[in-house]
Motif scaffolding. Structure first.
Motif, PDB file in Angstrom:
ATOM      1  N   ARG A   5       4.287  11.276 -10.499  1.00 48.74           N
ATOM      2  CA  ARG A   5       3.050  11.503 -11.251  1.00 48.74           C
ATOM      3  C   ARG A   5       3.302  12.417 -12.446  1.00 48.74           C
ATOM      4  O   ARG A   5       2.720  12.234 -13.511  1.00 48.74           O
TER       5      ARG A   5
ATOM      6  N   GLU B 179       6.595  11.437  -4.835  1.00 47.46           N
ATOM      7  CA  GLU B 179       5.363  10.923  -5.436  1.00 47.46           C
ATOM      8  C   GLU B 179       4.802  11.901  -6.460  1.00 47.46           C
ATOM      9  O   GLU B 179       4.345  11.506  -7.536  1.00 47.46           O
TER      10      GLU B 179
ATOM     11  N   ARG C  98       1.941   2.287  -3.324  1.00 46.71           N
ATOM     12  CA  ARG C  98       0.825   2.592  -4.215  1.00 46.71           C
ATOM     13  C   ARG C  98      -0.059   3.651  -3.565  1.00 46.71           C
ATOM     14  O   ARG C  98      -1.241   3.451  -3.325  1.00 46.71           O
ATOM     15  N   LEU C  99       0.539   4.790  -3.249  1.00 42.76           N
ATOM     16  CA  LEU C  99      -0.172   5.849  -2.533  1.00 42.76           C
ATOM     17  C   LEU C  99      -1.245   6.477  -3.406  1.00 42.76           C
ATOM     18  O   LEU C  99      -1.143   6.501  -4.639  1.00 42.76           O
ATOM     19  N   ASP C 100      -2.264   7.016  -2.753  1.00 42.54           N
ATOM     20  CA  ASP C 100      -3.347   7.719  -3.439  1.00 42.54           C
ATOM     21  C   ASP C 100      -2.847   9.112  -3.812  1.00 42.54           C
ATOM     22  O   ASP C 100      -2.566   9.933  -2.930  1.00 42.54           O
ATOM     23  N   PRO C 101      -2.711   9.400  -5.100  1.00 45.23           N
ATOM     24  CA  PRO C 101      -2.175  10.712  -5.500  1.00 45.23           C
ATOM     25  C   PRO C 101      -3.079  11.873  -5.092  1.00 45.23           C
ATOM     26  O   PRO C 101      -2.620  13.014  -5.006  1.00 45.23           O
ATOM     27  N   ASP C 102      -4.342  11.571  -4.835  1.00 48.65           N
ATOM     28  CA  ASP C 102      -5.280  12.623  -4.427  1.00 48.65           C
ATOM     29  C   ASP C 102      -5.332  12.809  -2.915  1.00 48.65           C
ATOM     30  O   ASP C 102      -6.082  13.650  -2.414  1.00 48.65           O
ATOM     31  N   ASP C 103      -4.536  12.031  -2.166  1.00 49.59           N
ATOM     32  CA  ASP C 103      -4.565  12.159  -0.712  1.00 49.59           C
ATOM     33  C   ASP C 103      -3.161  12.103  -0.128  1.00 49.59           C
ATOM     34  O   ASP C 103      -2.937  11.539   0.940  1.00 49.59           O
TER      35      ASP C 103
ATOM     36  N   ALA D 219       0.836  -1.210   0.000  1.00 44.72           N
ATOM     37  CA  ALA D 219       0.000   0.000   0.000  1.00 44.72           C
ATOM     38  C   ALA D 219       0.864   1.251   0.000  1.00 44.72           C
ATOM     39  O   ALA D 219       0.530   2.255  -0.650  1.00 44.72           O
TER      40      ALA D 219
END
Length: 199
Positions: free
Chosen positions: A185, A181, A107-112, A104
């Motif tokens: 992106r 990160e 694979r971080l959430d780019p929106d958070d 996890a």
């Protein structure tokens, strides 16, 4: 390597023949669910499977008052051999179970990304709570522990301390992780991520 078989067979060697309820009471007294992967409720089923496999044998049946009759199990020669094998494998096995967190975390959430720091702090603090609870538990039952049992319980505390130290490093690195990160992106092309070049 079967922890529950190791526990049952070694208990029968140490304590002599026992029925399932006595094994369950022993496991609860020793708090095995707190420092092993054994579920106390699974002891009955494991005992029956071990009987089918010839590792234990029914030595007698006991009845107390109005309670149902209980089958008392003793270890067989096959059980003694199996216990030696399980112990040897336990000493030779290095725990390498992957932590789902690691996947996890990559694979971080780019929106958070702004939520990463607080999430890591909460996770680190959860480990701290487990550590303090573990220390309190050992202090509470220390007078009942043999040296090997105390060291086994302390093993878990050392692992928690290592997790806390690692999380402290992660928390200190959050700004760099977030920057990395965001750069990843930005670099993302039509064919997927391109890892940053090694410096």
């Amino acid at each position: 390597m079967s922890s529950i078989r190791l526990y049952i067979l070694s208990s029968l060697i140490e304590r002599g023949p026992m029925h399932g309820h006595a094994l369950k009471n022993l496991a609860e007294q020793e708090h095995v669910h707190e420092w092993t992967d054994i579920s106390v409720g699974a002891l009955y089923g494991a005992l029956k499977r071990m009987h089918a496999d010839g590792l234990v044998a029914i030595e007698r049946t006991e009845r107390e008052g109005n309670y149902p009759a209980r089958q008392v199990y003793g270890i067989t020669d096959g059980g003694i051999a199996a216990l030696r094998d399980i112990r040897a494998r336990a000493f030779a096995t290095l725990d390498k179970t992957p932590d789902p967190f690691d996947l996890a975390f990559t694979r971080l959430d780019p929106d958070d990304l702004d939520g990463l720091g607080p999430a890591l702090v909460a996770r680190r603090d959860g480990y701290r709570e487990q550590l303090e609870a573990g220390r309190a538990k050992i202090e509470h039952i220390d007078q009942y522990l043999w040296r090997s049992e105390r060291l086994a319980l302390e093993h878990r505390l050392h692992r928690l301390e290592a997790e806390i130290a690692w999380h402290d490093d992660l928390i200190a690195s959050v700004p760099l992780i977030v920057e990395d990160e965001r750069e990843r992106r930005r670099r993302k092309g039509s064919k997927g991520d391109t890892p940053p070049e090694a410096s």
